[in-house]
Design an enzyme around this catalytic site. Structure first.
Site, PDB file in Angstrom:
ATOM      1  N   ASP A  47      26.639  34.558  19.516  1.00 19.52           N
ATOM      2  CA  ASP A  47      27.143  35.800  20.117  1.00 19.52           C
ATOM      3  C   ASP A  47      28.393  36.337  19.413  1.00 19.52           C
ATOM      4  O   ASP A  47      28.517  37.538  19.187  1.00 19.52           O
ATOM      5  CB  ASP A  47      27.463  35.585  21.604  1.00 19.52           C
ATOM      6  CG  ASP A  47      26.221  35.666  22.477  1.00 19.52           C
ATOM      7  OD1 ASP A  47      25.096  35.567  21.936  1.00 19.52           O
ATOM      8  OD2 ASP A  47      26.381  35.809  23.705  1.00 19.52           O
ATOM      9  N   VAL A  50      13.106  49.885  10.078  1.00 14.98           N
ATOM     10  CA  VAL A  50      14.429  50.508  10.044  1.00 14.98           C
ATOM     11  C   VAL A  50      14.903  50.446   8.596  1.00 14.98           C
ATOM     12  O   VAL A  50      14.980  49.367   8.006  1.00 14.98           O
ATOM     13  CB  VAL A  50      15.418  49.767  10.971  1.00 14.98           C
ATOM     14  CG1 VAL A  50      16.828  50.291  10.785  1.00 14.98           C
ATOM     15  CG2 VAL A  50      14.975  49.894  12.429  1.00 14.98           C
ATOM     16  N   THR A  78      22.886  38.083  24.497  1.00 17.13           N
ATOM     17  CA  THR A  78      21.440  37.943  24.687  1.00 17.13           C
ATOM     18  C   THR A  78      20.913  39.231  25.321  1.00 17.13           C
ATOM     19  O   THR A  78      19.877  39.758  24.911  1.00 17.13           O
ATOM     20  CB  THR A  78      21.117  36.717  25.547  1.00 17.13           C
ATOM     21  OG1 THR A  78      21.629  35.552  24.885  1.00 17.13           O
ATOM     22  CG2 THR A  78      19.621  36.569  25.766  1.00 17.13           C
ATOM     23  N   HIS A 127      15.300  45.170  22.005  1.00 19.03           N
ATOM     24  CA  HIS A 127      13.825  45.124  22.031  1.00 19.03           C
ATOM     25  C   HIS A 127      13.260  46.146  23.024  1.00 19.03           C
ATOM     26  O   HIS A 127      12.298  46.861  22.728  1.00 19.03           O
ATOM     27  CB  HIS A 127      13.330  43.737  22.446  1.00 19.03           C
ATOM     28  CG  HIS A 127      13.488  42.663  21.427  1.00 19.03           C
ATOM     29  ND1 HIS A 127      13.155  42.814  20.103  1.00 19.03           N
ATOM     30  CD2 HIS A 127      13.913  41.371  21.555  1.00 19.03           C
ATOM     31  CE1 HIS A 127      13.374  41.677  19.457  1.00 19.03           C
ATOM     32  NE2 HIS A 127      13.839  40.789  20.314  1.00 19.03           N
ATOM     33  N   THR A 144      18.498  48.486   7.432  1.00 20.91           N
ATOM     34  CA  THR A 144      18.679  47.045   7.624  1.00 20.91           C
ATOM     35  C   THR A 144      17.954  46.343   6.482  1.00 20.91           C
ATOM     36  O   THR A 144      16.760  46.537   6.297  1.00 20.91           O
ATOM     37  CB  THR A 144      18.073  46.585   8.963  1.00 20.91           C
ATOM     38  OG1 THR A 144      16.704  47.008   9.017  1.00 20.91           O
ATOM     39  CG2 THR A 144      18.827  47.163  10.141  1.00 20.91           C
ATOM     40  N   GLU A 196      18.131  41.719  23.822  1.00 22.91           N
ATOM     41  CA  GLU A 196      16.898  42.020  24.574  1.00 22.91           C
ATOM     42  C   GLU A 196      16.795  43.513  24.894  1.00 22.91           C
ATOM     43  O   GLU A 196      15.698  44.078  24.862  1.00 22.91           O
ATOM     44  CB  GLU A 196      16.828  41.203  25.858  1.00 22.91           C
ATOM     45  CG  GLU A 196      16.855  39.688  25.686  1.00 22.91           C
ATOM     46  CD  GLU A 196      15.832  39.144  24.721  1.00 22.91           C
ATOM     47  OE1 GLU A 196      14.810  39.806  24.460  1.00 22.91           O
ATOM     48  OE2 GLU A 196      16.068  38.034  24.196  1.00 22.91           O
ATOM     49  N   GLY A 249      16.228  34.506  26.544  1.00 19.65           N
ATOM     50  CA  GLY A 249      15.788  35.730  27.192  1.00 19.65           C
ATOM     51  C   GLY A 249      14.516  36.243  26.541  1.00 19.65           C
ATOM     52  O   GLY A 249      14.129  35.767  25.474  1.00 19.65           O
TER      53      GLY A 249
HETATM   54  N1  ARG Z   1      15.668  34.362  21.144  1.00 21.47           N
HETATM   55  C1  ARG Z   1      15.811  35.499  21.965  1.00 21.47           C
HETATM   56  C2  ARG Z   1      14.865  36.622  21.516  1.00 21.47           C
HETATM   57  O1  ARG Z   1      14.299  36.607  20.455  1.00 21.47           O
HETATM   58  C3  ARG Z   1      17.266  35.958  22.114  1.00 21.47           C
HETATM   59  C4  ARG Z   1      18.249  35.662  21.035  1.00 21.47           C
HETATM   60  C5  ARG Z   1      19.648  36.077  21.477  1.00 21.47           C
HETATM   61  N2  ARG Z   1      20.695  35.698  20.563  1.00 21.47           N
HETATM   62  C6  ARG Z   1      22.006  35.601  20.924  1.00 21.47           C
HETATM   63  N3  ARG Z   1      22.947  35.329  20.060  1.00 21.47           N
HETATM   64  N4  ARG Z   1      22.382  35.746  22.163  1.00 21.47           N
HETATM   65  O2  ARG Z   1      14.615  37.589  22.210  1.00 21.47           O
HETATM   66 ZN    ZN Z   2      14.413  38.848  19.997  1.00 21.32          ZN
HETATM   67 CA    CA Z   3      14.813  47.149   7.342  1.00 24.66          CA
END
Ligand code: ARG
Ligand code: ZN
Ligand code: CA
Length: 233
Positions: A204, A168, A142, A149, A171, A146, A109
């Site tokens: 996940d 942050v 995922t 973000h 973390t 996302e 994603g």
């Molecule tokens: N690689 C992607 C990103 O950086 C998504 C990573 C999602 N990881 C998961 N365990 N579903 O945006």
């Molecule tokens: Zn990411």
């Molecule tokens: Ca941090």
């Protein structure tokens, strides 16, 4: 305060047979987003990590505002926003848009940070990683990552070495991403990495938390003048 912030969601399903992504799959994704952003996910932190008390209710809910299915023969959309140009976002100032399509290249994603162009605002997910699909990326996280973000979170390692911040405070610094399902503690800098954070790259089933600092960073963009304040007025 802002209380629980509800985000209405439009989902654009773009596949040769758009019905191959069922309503049940859509609903499983919505359920995961709602659980993860309220910290009601059942696979909570096991005791015995130093982060056991750091998992927090981020205070967001998500409501499905519409699902749009488009039969489109294109088999690999890439990560250059082509799917958004073909099927534009609907009122992105008030709704989060999610495109579900075959991205290709093993990409799960991608997302746009707040403050970007309206015409490309939203997140894109591969159908194999959308909702409950089975497999190590089959719990719908995922989308959780996302949406993190989309709500202004960086990766937990700051996309740099130990000294690169993710902006942050609660973390810990990490030297790079973690994958798979690390045994605690997994330490790349001075203290254990928070590999179980949604903003790392673990499987996940092995990611299950946001922190208070991440919650505050996400919610800050909904304050007056913030990049997503238009979504709540
Ligand atoms: N690689 C992607 C990103 O950086 C998504 C990573 C999602 N990881 C998961 N365990 N579903 O945006
Ligand atoms: Zn990411
Ligand atoms: Ca941090």
């Amino acid at each position: 305060g802002l209380g629980i912030i509800n985000i209405p969601v439009y989902i654009h399903i773009v596949y040769p047979n758009a019905n191959s992504i069922s309503d049940a799959q859509v609903n499983s994704q919505m359920a995961t987003l709602n659980a993860d952003f309220r910290d009601t996910n059942v696979d909570q932190l096991p005791s015995g990590t130093t982060f056991a008390n750091d998992a927090t209710d981020a205070g967001f809910s998500f409501s499905l505002a519409g699902v749009f299915r488009h039969n489109d023969p294109k088999s690999s959309w890439g990560t250059n926003d082509a799917v958004k140009a073909a099927y534009p976002p609907i009122t992105p100032s008030t709704h989060m848009n999610i495109w579900v399509c075959e991205i290709g290249g093993g990409i799960l994603g991608y997302a746009q940070f707040p403050g970007g162009k309206e015409s490309t605002d939203g997140i894109v997910l591969g159908g194999d990683f959308f909702g409950n699909t089975g497999g190590v990326y089959g719990l719908g996280r995922t989308a959780t990552h996302e949406v993190g973000h989309y709500l202004n979170l960086r990766h937990i390692w700051g996309d740099g070495r130990c000294r690169q911040d993710d902006f942050v405070a609660d973390t810990p610094n990490a030297d790079s991403s973690n994958g798979g399902c690390p045994t605690f503690p997994s330490t790349s800098c001075k203290s254990a990495d928070m590999t179980m954070n949604y903003m790392d790259y673990t499987y996940d089933a092995c990611m299950y938390m946001f922190t208070d600092g991440q919650r505050n960073r996400m919610r800050a963009i909904f304050q007056p003048g913030g990049a997503r304040a238009s979504m709540i007025n």
